[in-house]
Design an enzyme around this catalytic site. Sequence first.
Site, PDB file in Angstrom:
ATOM      1  N   CYS A  26      12.893  -9.829   2.872  1.00  0.00           N
ATOM      2  CA  CYS A  26      11.828 -10.692   3.396  1.00  0.00           C
ATOM      3  C   CYS A  26      10.931  -9.916   4.363  1.00  0.00           C
ATOM      4  O   CYS A  26      10.166  -9.070   3.919  1.00  0.00           O
ATOM      5  CB  CYS A  26      12.431 -11.944   4.025  1.00  0.00           C
ATOM      6  N   HIS A  56      16.669 -14.145   0.116  1.00  0.00           N
ATOM      7  CA  HIS A  56      17.650 -13.817   1.150  1.00  0.00           C
ATOM      8  C   HIS A  56      19.075 -13.861   0.579  1.00  0.00           C
ATOM      9  O   HIS A  56      19.703 -14.928   0.607  1.00  0.00           O
ATOM     10  CB  HIS A  56      17.560 -14.826   2.296  1.00  0.00           C
ATOM     11  N   GLU A  88      21.712 -12.783   1.960  1.00  0.00           N
ATOM     12  CA  GLU A  88      22.666 -13.039   3.048  1.00  0.00           C
ATOM     13  C   GLU A  88      22.814 -14.529   3.355  1.00  0.00           C
ATOM     14  O   GLU A  88      23.746 -14.930   4.056  1.00  0.00           O
ATOM     15  CB  GLU A  88      22.244 -12.264   4.311  1.00  0.00           C
TER      16      GLU A  88
END
Lengths: 237, 64
Positions: free
Chosen positions: A89, A196, A198
């Site tokens: 990002c 993302h 994560e």
Amino acid sequence: MTRPVVGIAVFPGTNCERETARAFASHGVSVRYLWHEEPVPEDVDWVVLPGGFSYGDYLRAGAIARFSPLVRSLEAFAQDPRKVVLGICNGFQILTEAHLLPGALTWNHTGVFLCRVVEVEVTSHHPLLRGLAPGEILRLPVAHGEGRFVADPETIRELSRKDTVLFRYTEDINGSAERIAGIAGTEGNVIGMMPHPERAVHPLISTDGARLLGLMLQNWREHHGARGAEGSPQVAA
Amino acid sequence: MGNVRRFEVCIFLKEGLLDPQGRAVRIFMEDTPENREKLQELSGNFLANPVIETFELHLREGEG
């Protein structure tokens, strides 16, 4: 054997460093935070530029961060093919601003911030993606205002020709050229992606991010005959 | 610093990208050939992203 060392960059405004550290640590690597004012330490194997903001992003996302000592040191760091730079990002935005990746990320064609879980298709045979077949779909969250990947037509063609478009959105969510969601640089060891991974480490949302990061680390270890993952995961605060 | 004037760097996305209005950055600086050269460099490599943007440099006459 020692564990691979993953450095998580922290800029003023970064807000995803903790979940990024946890996601990596769950795969048995040593995780360390890297302050933006210092160059990358020599013993770091991966540098991850996480999501959030950097220096306010008032001019353009990532435009100021490219001048930080940490990002300035990444050009030399990435010369070593054993090293990996992953921008997620805002990290992807920084890597394009620093010209470590081609193209640019600008405002979504809708003009609004986009925050939702999307589907992305694996579109490359990149060695770090071994175990994910091209065409496979991953469910990953996105959260960005400036996520529209743009580049001149020749650059877009080169990315496809070199098999360095790693991920494409399955639908047009932000106006990105050819629905590009993630790319790698020419040498393959600098990677940027808007979704993302994560944040996709729990069945409530998706576990595809955990699987993706786990495979990337596993492939990196095998490819470089690298250091083992024994012992408990650790995060250095 | 007796010759400080207002310059405006107007930044636009290149053709084909959505941005009908563009944006402007105002710079107050002493008007010397060296400073104009620096502003040109700053505009082309920092204030505007050369991958996607172009810029125009304007001196706002009468506004110091």
